[in-house]
Design a protein around this motif. Structure first.
Motif, short mmCIF file in Angstrom:
data_model
loop_
_atom_site.label_atom_id
_atom_site.label_comp_id
_atom_site.label_asym_id
_atom_site.label_seq_id
_atom_site.Cartn_x
_atom_site.Cartn_y
_atom_site.Cartn_z
N UNK A 327 -3.30 10.58 6.55
CA UNK A 327 -2.13 10.79 7.41
C UNK A 327 -1.54 9.42 7.73
N UNK A 328 -0.23 9.30 7.59
CA UNK A 328 0.48 8.09 7.99
C UNK A 328 1.54 8.48 9.01
N UNK A 329 1.25 8.34 10.31
CA UNK A 329 2.22 8.76 11.33
C UNK A 329 3.56 8.04 11.17
N UNK A 330 4.63 8.80 11.40
CA UNK A 330 6.00 8.31 11.25
C UNK A 330 6.76 8.49 12.55
N UNK A 331 7.61 7.54 12.85
CA UNK A 331 8.47 7.59 14.04
C UNK A 331 9.91 7.83 13.60
N UNK A 360 8.09 -5.31 12.29
CA UNK A 360 8.07 -4.21 11.33
C UNK A 360 8.68 -4.69 10.01
N UNK A 361 8.02 -4.43 8.91
CA UNK A 361 8.52 -4.83 7.60
C UNK A 361 9.72 -3.98 7.20
N UNK A 362 10.64 -4.56 6.48
CA UNK A 362 11.85 -3.83 6.09
C UNK A 362 11.52 -2.62 5.21
N UNK A 363 10.49 -2.75 4.36
CA UNK A 363 10.12 -1.63 3.48
C UNK A 363 9.56 -0.45 4.26
N UNK A 382 7.15 10.13 -5.13
CA UNK A 382 6.10 10.98 -4.57
C UNK A 382 6.34 11.51 -3.18
N UNK A 383 7.39 11.02 -2.48
CA UNK A 383 7.72 11.55 -1.17
C UNK A 383 7.04 10.83 -0.03
N UNK A 384 7.44 11.20 1.19
CA UNK A 384 6.95 10.52 2.39
C UNK A 384 5.46 10.70 2.62
N UNK A 385 4.89 11.78 2.11
CA UNK A 385 3.47 12.04 2.38
C UNK A 385 2.55 11.42 1.34
N UNK A 386 3.13 10.71 0.39
CA UNK A 386 2.33 10.03 -0.61
C UNK A 386 1.67 8.78 -0.02
N UNK A 387 0.46 8.49 -0.45
CA UNK A 387 -0.23 7.28 0.01
C UNK A 387 0.48 6.02 -0.48
N UNK A 391 6.65 3.98 4.32
CA UNK A 391 7.61 4.30 5.38
C UNK A 391 6.91 4.73 6.67
N UNK A 392 7.29 4.07 7.77
CA UNK A 392 6.75 4.40 9.09
C UNK A 392 7.86 4.68 10.11
N UNK A 393 9.08 4.28 9.80
CA UNK A 393 10.20 4.49 10.72
C UNK A 393 11.38 5.05 9.92
#
Length: 839
Positions: A327-331, A360-363, A382-387, A391-393
């Motif tokens: 899981x990578x939490x996103x804001x 926060x890194x630009x990527x 692969x989308x946002x849920x890919x390892x 993307x975090x923001x």
């Protein structure tokens, strides 16, 4: 990918199946009936007091028209694909053909296409199972041939705007296209006339000798008479929607909506409590509003969001250590402006610049607006849920509305001021979905977080809209933090004073496993039953006795595009050679993994079944009939798993390892079941009252605590009648899966949560009770389904075992009292309750 439907989804699909089966039965037994769909509704509808609104297509054919009311996060797309399977199998009796799927927006369109085209997504797998692994997902500009539709399940995804305008000439769906092979030869005017006599609403153009049918996609749809799925149907105006759908000659109409119109024929209503019980959504919703102070409140809101995300990122690492799930939490950050900057309005670049200035890194930052969608490049890898995604923001203005779906989104920072309650709910809905549809062992990951830069009526607006969308049961899970303290707007109530002494002696037994030292622990399905199943004992004879291969060639002819015959030539009835892949044990085993977690055991069963089918019928027969026998195999193995688990359950009872007892807790104290002595109810929640408008008197809690949450209409009526019964001492509403709820683990996976617990008056002591009744209520349409049959069997066993218990040994205070378990269908409960209390 192993996907196990939630209990409310299973119940929903069971109701749909019963309704479609009833339509089919009426049509088969009364072929001249022009109201089969209405008659089926009367027989099976969940809410019989709501009248059915008949629907005809432009050919004046009566068709089933129903809506599944599914709130945000309820898995409506999964229910849609499974409903397609049922429509194809039961109503239309085919595997192939055309299905049209309407969506209302670009966002939902993109999301739906992506999920349906992803080969290992549960939605696509459900369609593959329905079609025998011959599924095509197409758009309006994709070429479609006659053989495509005859040999495959073709799902055409369209935006409603493609057909909803009244002026058709400018729409590509109505323009002449490469669909001539669906029609008679261009110069065969008599054939065109004959086809028009059968389908008078086909679009035509004038030719030299008469009218010619236009080879358009719209006409292909009309000729195929497809089932139609309408996602978010409330987004189209009712009159226009009905006119549009009638004109496409559908064979069945399925609507999906959180807020359907009155004319939508709601067959099933799923509520917030269903989602909460199934852990489909993150709760509570934690709201934090920052004190407004010029422009500095923007920075404080971002700072709080960044801090919360860092905490959740650490929690996600701990979660992965426990579960091996990533899981990578996103804001999500909602701003006021993108594109050209405007003084006084917070721009997307302002938020991005602040984040980068604070490490926060630009990527890790992406902007998603109508003009600048940086998430497209993420989808391509692969989308946002890919390892692989960093993307975090995500910064947006209004782009993350209905249809955008990423369960890794946990934090919503509102730098704008949503104008409507609907806008707020849609934004908050983006962070409510629970990853993997199950709770995390890390509590912080089971909640979602909303941080607003302004002190406004966010809480009130959100509560109002949740109630409007049928989510009133989760209003109590909206918590507002002010100055570091929770202002959850909850009222607290305790037991009524007259029941405080008697309530201490209200306890109930459970099935529990002996620890070998005189103590017991609650029975666990996976640990104690499922892992002991011996699949070598699985009896597959019922499957082989039930399955008989169909004549694939004749079925193709019967269920292909049914146009018309002209002379000796049949238009629209050419077929591809059988293109189904030869079934392999590995592929069959993958479809069984949700039933049989051990891959080697699943493979062994699949291999044995395939070998025997080959010997009985030959490879060609079972290859072309893959859907029929694989579906039947799953059904047979599901029944067999329940049977094997039941055998394990009863053998444990016979050996004394499993008993029906009141267990003790870890400190050795008696763990008498009883509801918590304090109950919290949202101040906005409606209070359940009697028919006379007065507060209910016999509830264990203060009457004000008995709110409407968790009750359907029939349950409210049951509560009112119980409260008015002269033999009732007190009663309690046992809400499913609350922390203090009473549950019974039987031999099936899902626990039984009885709906009500009643206590009858003691004949000699007016301040005490004599008998306890544990009541499970069910709507009439569910009374005979497998789930209800199972519950009845469990309650019957509870009655048997409770009679064997020595209550005096368990608790002297319960001496001379009895407990009884009862299953009551709503269409019979008045007589059943009277008989029960007269014993």
């Amino acid at each position: 990918m192993n996907f196990e439907p939630k209990e409310y989804q299973v119940i929903t699909l069971d109701i749909v199946e019963k309704y479609l089966s009833a339509v089919r039965e009426v049509r088969d037994t009364m072929p001249d009936s022009r109201s089969a769909s209405e008659e089926a509704w009367r027989r099976t509808a969940q809410r019989k007091h709501i009248s059915y609104i008949r629907f005809e297509n432009a050919l004046h054919e009566d068709i089933p028209f129903f809506c599944l009311r599914v709130p945000t996060g309820g898995g409506k797309t999964f229910l849609a694909v499974k409903t397609i399977d049922l429509v194809q199998n039961i109503l239309l009796r085919r595997q192939t053909g055309l299905v049209v799927w309407f969506v209302p927006s670009d966002q939902i369109y993109t999301q739906t296409l992506k999920n349906l085209r992803t080969k290992d997504h549960e939605y696509r797998l459900a369609l593959e199972r329905a079609s025998g692994k011959r599924t095509l997902i197409v758009e309006k500009d994709d070429p479609i041939s006659r053989s495509d539709i005859a040999g495959n399940l073709v799902v055409l995804v369209l935006k409603v705007q493609a057909v909803a305008r009244k002026t058709e000439s400018e729409l590509r769906i109505h323009r002449t296209g490469s669909f001539a092979e669906f029609l008679p030869a261009e110069d065969d005017y008599p054939a065109h006339e004959r086809l028009l006599s059968e389908f008078p609403n086909l679009e035509t153009q004038s030719g030299m000798w008469g009218n010619l049918i236009v080879p358009s996609l719209a006409n292909v749809i009309r000729l195929c008479k497809p089932p139609i799925v309408f996602d978010e149907s409330h987004r189209a105006r009712s009159g226009l929607r009905r006119e549009m759908l009638e004109g496409l000659n559908p064979s069945c109409m399925i609507e999906l909506s959180a807020t359907p119109e009155k004319s939508s024929n709601c067959l099933v209503t799923i509520g917030g409590l269903d989602l909460k019980k199934a852990h489909m959504i993150k709760l509570p919703i934690n709201i934090r509003q920052v004190q407004e102070d010029g422009h500095s409140d923007m920075f404080e809101a971002l700072r709080l969001g960044m801090k919360r995300l860092a905490e959740l990122t650490d929690a996600a690492k701990e979660h992965e250590g426990y579960t091996r799930e990533y899981i990578r939490p996103i804001c999500l950050i909602s701003v006021e402006r993108s594109g050209e900057k405007k003084a006084g309005l917070i721009h997307a670049d302002d938020a991005k610049s602040w984040l980068m200035a604070n490490g926060v890194l630009e990527e890790e930052i992406k902007i998603k607006t109508s003009a600048n969608d940086e998430l497209k490049e993420v989808d391509e890898v692969g989308g946002l849920m890919s390892e692989r995604s960093p993307v975090r923001y995500i910064i947006t203005v209004r782009a993350l509305q209905e249809g955008w779906d990423c369960s890794f989104a946990y934090v919503l920072v509102l730098l704008n001021n949503p104008k409507t309650e609907t806008g707020i709910t849609q934004l908050v809905g983006r962070v409510m979905r629970q990853p993997f549809g199950r709770r995390s062992p890390i509590e912080a990951l089971n909640e979602c977080y909303v941080i607003s830069r302004k002190r406004n009526k966010l809480y009130e607006q959100l509560v109002k809209e949740l109630q409007k969308e049928g989510l009133e049961e989760i209003v109590g899970d909206v918590k507002q933090y002010e100055d570091g303290k929770v202002n959850s707007r909850l009222q607290k109530y305790g037991w009524q004073s007259k029941y405080k002494e008697a309530g201490k002696h209200l306890f109930l037994p459970v099935f529990a496993v002996s620890n070998g030292d005189g103590s017991f622990r609650r029975l666990d399905y996976e640990q104690d039953l499922a892992c002991r199943i011996n699949w070598d004992e699985a009896n597959l004879e019922l499957f082989f006795e039930t399955y008989h291969p169909s004549n694939r060639e004749s079925k193709d002819t019967e269920y292909s595009i049914d146009l018309t015959e002209v002379g000796t030539e049949v238009y629209g009835r050419k077929f591809l050679e059988n293109t189904a892949h030869e079934p392999e044990p590995l592929h069959v085993a993958k479809d069984l993994m949700d039933l049989i977690p051990n891959p080697w055991v699943a493979y062994g069963i699949a291999e044995r079944v395939l070998e025997r089918l080959k010997k009985l019928y030959g490879m060609e027969a079972i290859k072309s009939d893959l859907y029929a026998w694989s579906s039947l195999l799953r059904t047979s193995l599901t029944l067999e798993k329940d049977s094997l688990a039941k055998s394990v359950f009863h053998s444990m009872i016979q050996s004394g390892e499993l008993k029906f007892v009141v267990i003790t807790d870890e400190w050795g104290e008696r763990s008498e079941w009883k509801p918590a002595e304090i109950k919290q109810v949202p101040s906005e929640m409606a209070i359940l009252k009697g028919d006379d408008g007065q507060l209910l008197e016999l509830t264990l809690f203060d009457p004000l605590a008995e709110d409407a949450a968790g009750y359907n209409g029939s349950e409210k009526e049951f509560a009112r009648v119980v409260d008015d019964h002269k033999k009732i001492f007190m009663w309690y509403r046992n809400i499913e899966r609350e922390r203090d709820s009473y549950s019974i683990q039987g031999w099936a996976k899902h626990k039984v949560y009885p709906d009500f617990i009643l206590a009858s008056k003691h004949p000699e002591n007016p301040e005490s009770f004599q008998r306890v009744y544990v009541i499970e209520t069910k709507g009439g349409q569910l009374a005979g389904n497998p789930r209800s049959t199972y519950v009845q069997a469990v309650l019957s066993l509870c009655n048997t075992k409770s009679r064997e218990m020595s209550w005096e040994e368990l608790n002297l205070a319960f001496e001379q009292r009895h407990v009884k378990y009862e299953f009551m269908p709503f269409d019979k409960w008045e007589n059943s309750l009277a008989a029960l209390l007269s014993e």
